[in-house]
Scaffold this motif. Sequence first.
Motif, PDB file in Angstrom:
ATOM      1  N   ILE A 196      -2.399   5.304 -27.417  1.00 41.50           N
ATOM      2  CA  ILE A 196      -3.061   4.690 -26.262  1.00 41.50           C
ATOM      3  C   ILE A 196      -3.030   5.675 -25.095  1.00 41.50           C
ATOM      4  O   ILE A 196      -1.964   6.003 -24.578  1.00 41.50           O
ATOM      5  N   ASP A 197      -4.204   6.173 -24.715  1.00 42.80           N
ATOM      6  CA  ASP A 197      -4.279   7.062 -23.550  1.00 42.80           C
ATOM      7  C   ASP A 197      -4.010   6.275 -22.281  1.00 42.80           C
ATOM      8  O   ASP A 197      -4.292   5.070 -22.201  1.00 42.80           O
ATOM      9  N   LEU A 198      -3.503   6.961 -21.269  1.00 43.16           N
ATOM     10  CA  LEU A 198      -3.216   6.312 -19.998  1.00 43.16           C
ATOM     11  C   LEU A 198      -4.142   6.850 -18.921  1.00 43.16           C
ATOM     12  O   LEU A 198      -4.260   8.065 -18.747  1.00 43.16           O
ATOM     13  N   LEU A 199      -4.780   5.939 -18.214  1.00 42.94           N
ATOM     14  CA  LEU A 199      -5.508   6.267 -16.990  1.00 42.94           C
ATOM     15  C   LEU A 199      -4.706   5.690 -15.840  1.00 42.94           C
ATOM     16  O   LEU A 199      -4.601   4.467 -15.686  1.00 42.94           O
ATOM     17  N   ALA A 200      -4.125   6.561 -15.034  1.00 42.75           N
ATOM     18  CA  ALA A 200      -3.335   6.101 -13.890  1.00 42.75           C
ATOM     19  C   ALA A 200      -4.275   5.860 -12.715  1.00 42.75           C
ATOM     20  O   ALA A 200      -4.822   6.803 -12.147  1.00 42.75           O
ATOM     21  N   CYS A 201      -4.484   4.591 -12.384  1.00 40.38           N
ATOM     22  CA  CYS A 201      -5.297   4.242 -11.225  1.00 40.38           C
ATOM     23  C   CYS A 201      -4.385   4.243 -10.000  1.00 40.38           C
ATOM     24  O   CYS A 201      -3.691   3.274  -9.712  1.00 40.38           O
ATOM     25  N   PHE A 202      -4.384   5.348  -9.284  1.00 36.22           N
ATOM     26  CA  PHE A 202      -3.466   5.571  -8.171  1.00 36.22           C
ATOM     27  C   PHE A 202      -4.038   4.888  -6.939  1.00 36.22           C
ATOM     28  O   PHE A 202      -5.049   5.313  -6.382  1.00 36.22           O
ATOM     29  N   GLN A 203      -3.384   3.807  -6.486  1.00 39.59           N
ATOM     30  CA  GLN A 203      -3.973   2.942  -5.469  1.00 39.59           C
ATOM     31  C   GLN A 203      -2.950   2.484  -4.438  1.00 39.59           C
ATOM     32  O   GLN A 203      -1.750   2.698  -4.588  1.00 39.59           O
ATOM     33  N   THR A 204      -3.458   1.849  -3.398  1.00 38.38           N
ATOM     34  CA  THR A 204      -2.706   1.189  -2.314  1.00 38.38           C
ATOM     35  C   THR A 204      -1.858   2.160  -1.508  1.00 38.38           C
ATOM     36  O   THR A 204      -1.784   3.351  -1.792  1.00 38.38           O
ATOM     37  N   LEU A 205      -1.212   1.639  -0.466  1.00 39.49           N
ATOM     38  CA  LEU A 205      -0.402   2.445   0.453  1.00 39.49           C
ATOM     39  C   LEU A 205       1.070   2.100   0.331  1.00 39.49           C
ATOM     40  O   LEU A 205       1.425   0.940   0.126  1.00 39.49           O
ATOM     41  N   PRO A 206       1.936   3.093   0.515  1.00 43.88           N
ATOM     42  CA  PRO A 206       3.363   2.778   0.678  1.00 43.88           C
ATOM     43  C   PRO A 206       3.585   2.204   2.074  1.00 43.88           C
ATOM     44  O   PRO A 206       2.766   2.418   2.982  1.00 43.88           O
ATOM     45  N   LYS A 207       4.680   1.513   2.250  1.00 40.37           N
ATOM     46  CA  LYS A 207       4.936   0.855   3.532  1.00 40.37           C
ATOM     47  C   LYS A 207       4.972   1.833   4.695  1.00 40.37           C
ATOM     48  O   LYS A 207       4.519   1.514   5.796  1.00 40.37           O
ATOM     49  N   TRP A 208       5.525   3.023   4.470  1.00 39.08           N
ATOM     50  CA  TRP A 208       5.658   3.959   5.595  1.00 39.08           C
ATOM     51  C   TRP A 208       4.296   4.413   6.127  1.00 39.08           C
ATOM     52  O   TRP A 208       4.163   4.734   7.301  1.00 39.08           O
ATOM     53  N   MET A 209       3.261   4.408   5.274  1.00 40.11           N
ATOM     54  CA  MET A 209       1.918   4.720   5.777  1.00 40.11           C
ATOM     55  C   MET A 209       1.215   3.463   6.282  1.00 40.11           C
ATOM     56  O   MET A 209       0.541   3.503   7.318  1.00 40.11           O
ATOM     57  N   GLU A 210       1.406   2.356   5.603  1.00 35.81           N
ATOM     58  CA  GLU A 210       0.800   1.101   6.050  1.00 35.81           C
ATOM     59  C   GLU A 210       1.248   0.766   7.468  1.00 35.81           C
ATOM     60  O   GLU A 210       0.465   0.243   8.280  1.00 35.81           O
ATOM     61  N   ASN A 211       2.491   1.085   7.795  1.00 35.34           N
ATOM     62  CA  ASN A 211       3.039   0.748   9.113  1.00 35.34           C
ATOM     63  C   ASN A 211       2.498   1.621  10.236  1.00 35.34           C
ATOM     64  O   ASN A 211       2.801   1.368  11.410  1.00 35.34           O
ATOM     65  N   LEU A 254       5.063  17.149 -19.125  1.00 36.14           N
ATOM     66  CA  LEU A 254       5.478  16.243 -20.197  1.00 36.14           C
ATOM     67  C   LEU A 254       4.317  15.875 -21.134  1.00 36.14           C
ATOM     68  O   LEU A 254       4.545  15.352 -22.230  1.00 36.14           O
ATOM     69  N   GLY A 255       3.085  16.120 -20.713  1.00 34.05           N
ATOM     70  CA  GLY A 255       1.930  15.878 -21.569  1.00 34.05           C
ATOM     71  C   GLY A 255       1.687  14.428 -21.895  1.00 34.05           C
ATOM     72  O   GLY A 255       1.325  14.090 -23.028  1.00 34.05           O
ATOM     73  N   LEU A 256       1.839  13.536 -20.918  1.00 29.42           N
ATOM     74  CA  LEU A 256       1.737  12.096 -21.168  1.00 29.42           C
ATOM     75  C   LEU A 256       0.555  11.429 -20.470  1.00 29.42           C
ATOM     76  O   LEU A 256       0.177  10.319 -20.837  1.00 29.42           O
ATOM     77  N   VAL A 257      -0.022  12.072 -19.458  1.00 31.60           N
ATOM     78  CA  VAL A 257      -1.116  11.464 -18.699  1.00 31.60           C
ATOM     79  C   VAL A 257      -2.308  12.418 -18.700  1.00 31.60           C
ATOM     80  O   VAL A 257      -2.192  13.555 -18.245  1.00 31.60           O
ATOM     81  N   ARG A 258      -3.433  11.928 -19.201  1.00 35.64           N
ATOM     82  CA  ARG A 258      -4.630  12.767 -19.303  1.00 35.64           C
ATOM     83  C   ARG A 258      -5.671  12.435 -18.238  1.00 35.64           C
ATOM     84  O   ARG A 258      -6.547  13.239 -17.945  1.00 35.64           O
ATOM     85  N   TYR A 259      -5.590  11.238 -17.645  1.00 34.36           N
ATOM     86  CA  TYR A 259      -6.591  10.797 -16.683  1.00 34.36           C
ATOM     87  C   TYR A 259      -5.905  10.214 -15.445  1.00 34.36           C
ATOM     88  O   TYR A 259      -4.911   9.508 -15.566  1.00 34.36           O
ATOM     89  N   ILE A 260      -6.484  10.493 -14.274  1.00 37.14           N
ATOM     90  CA  ILE A 260      -5.997   9.878 -13.040  1.00 37.14           C
ATOM     91  C   ILE A 260      -7.193   9.488 -12.182  1.00 37.14           C
ATOM     92  O   ILE A 260      -8.170  10.229 -12.067  1.00 37.14           O
ATOM     93  N   GLU A 261      -7.119   8.293 -11.609  1.00 39.43           N
ATOM     94  CA  GLU A 261      -8.197   7.742 -10.785  1.00 39.43           C
ATOM     95  C   GLU A 261      -7.760   7.733  -9.326  1.00 39.43           C
ATOM     96  O   GLU A 261      -6.650   7.297  -8.997  1.00 39.43           O
ATOM     97  N   CYS A 262      -8.631   8.193  -8.468  1.00 41.07           N
ATOM     98  CA  CYS A 262      -8.326   8.293  -7.035  1.00 41.07           C
ATOM     99  C   CYS A 262      -8.720   7.006  -6.321  1.00 41.07           C
ATOM    100  O   CYS A 262      -9.868   6.820  -5.918  1.00 41.07           O
ATOM    101  N   ASN A 263      -7.746   6.104  -6.203  1.00 39.79           N
ATOM    102  CA  ASN A 263      -7.918   4.839  -5.488  1.00 39.79           C
ATOM    103  C   ASN A 263      -8.752   3.869  -6.325  1.00 39.79           C
ATOM    104  O   ASN A 263      -9.273   4.209  -7.382  1.00 39.79           O
ATOM    105  N   ASN A 264      -8.875   2.655  -5.848  1.00 43.78           N
ATOM    106  CA  ASN A 264      -9.603   1.606  -6.551  1.00 43.78           C
ATOM    107  C   ASN A 264     -10.567   0.932  -5.590  1.00 43.78           C
ATOM    108  O   ASN A 264     -10.155   0.434  -4.543  1.00 43.78           O
ATOM    109  N   GLU A 265     -11.853   0.979  -5.918  1.00 42.29           N
ATOM    110  CA  GLU A 265     -12.891   0.362  -5.109  1.00 42.29           C
ATOM    111  C   GLU A 265     -12.798   0.767  -3.632  1.00 42.29           C
ATOM    112  O   GLU A 265     -12.554  -0.067  -2.759  1.00 42.29           O
ATOM    113  N   PRO A 266     -12.994   2.042  -3.334  1.00 44.86           N
ATOM    114  CA  PRO A 266     -12.936   2.474  -1.929  1.00 44.86           C
ATOM    115  C   PRO A 266     -14.041   1.876  -1.073  1.00 44.86           C
ATOM    116  O   PRO A 266     -13.945   1.911   0.158  1.00 44.86           O
TER     117      PRO A 266
END
Length: 478
Positions: free
Chosen positions: A274-289, A358-370
């Motif tokens: 199962i390939d993984l697509l990491a949908c990298f989204q949302t803000l950490p609290k230190w930026m949200e604040n 580590l060769g475990l993630v082949r795809y990464i998505e920049c944010n979700n529904e900008p």
Amino acid sequence: MKRTLITLLGALLVLLLFIKTQESSQALPPPAPFRHGTSIKIPIDPKRWYQINNVSTGLEGLFDGITTESVNTGWGKILTNFDAYYPLLEGEQLSISSIRLYDGAGMNTDKPVTLSILTDRWERVPIARFIGSKYQAWVGPDPDQPDVFNLKTPITNARYLVLNTSGDYPTELELYGTYQKGHEPALAQLPITPFRHKLGINGFEWYVENPDAPSALRPVDDTRVNALKSFSLMRQYMDWDKLEASKGQYTYTPTFSGSWDYDAMYTRLQAEGIDLLACFQTLPKWMENTYPAGGRDYSNVPAQYGSDLTSPKSYLAHARVAFQYIARYGFNKRINPSLLSVSSVKTTAGVNSVKMGLGLVRYIECNNEPDKTWKGRNGYQSAREYAANLSAFYDGHKNTLGPGVGVKNADPSVTVVMGGMSTATTDYIRAMIDWCKEFRGYRPDGSVNLCWDVINQHLYANDAQSSQGGRRKARSGS
């Protein structure tokens, strides 16, 4: 009898005159089009315009020949002032010598509409301004001389027309001059993909690991994994605070937020094919604040409040954490170790350690529904703003943001997926492509230096026919 005959002859004469008038009218040629000397009316394809805003209709009404109907591209727009672009085709040439704008009802003297061209050097040259100060009349490009249609000097070297507005328009826009037709680019062939590779699932960490286990141990759950085996890809909604809950402190195994074990999770998914697509989204609290108290939301734009959202520099922190993540889980083992770091803080779930390739993630998505309009201006990125974000995320805006920034600088082989678009329109992507032409240029083979590898479009199909219609209430990850 005599009076009756005269009446009949009179009626017959009137009828003959009416018939003759109709014949003459039908024989007359249509009115000649407006011309200036040897100039012609330059053809404009209304569907070629794209608008940098959340509009619901196009600009067809500006070029339909109907002067009595106002042009309205929809309500509830996020941006109060915005551009619309008209790209010229390959080989298309025009020289604009005169401009006519039809002034219907209403005035916009404090918010003028401007028409400009972009040259082949990306210089913006204003050529017309409309303020609506007349009524039901054609006006020229200069409000101070509304009856003058000719430009002082014909405009050449246009590669784009750009219309800027705050919501008002003339009811018609006509350009005159000389024109040479262009041609559409050839379409690329799409690769053939096996059906199994078309089946994926959206999910979270708890689709693989047991959230009810003690935080010191988040084991991969066989029952959960078995449910995923019908799919070839998992799109993981991965919140930024999992990786960087404290600014500059990167965590993976365990994550400070949730105590998840990403190393174990990704290793098991890979073992199951199962390939993984990491949908990298949302803000950490230190930026949200950094946002005002009333405007804080973890789905806000991934930049500090008050930043210039059109500048790649504003997304530096976003691009740094992407580098760190892909340096660990990508396939490149030749990274300068001095660029990598993890938090040294010990927790009951353990302490993080630096790893690379580590060769475990082949795809990464920049944010979700900008383009999420339902989050208001703080959560919405225009197409050109998101392109700037992606350029930083992709390769540190062509390596101009310093070392340790951007996915491709960690591993050029990892595929960068643009954030899924929530609206079914090509305007957003067309604007992003043109931003790349302007600010990233072209590759040696002549192709545009895009800052993504895969286009991503979302479709919410339902029998209420409300998909993307503005009535859907959603949050990131829906």
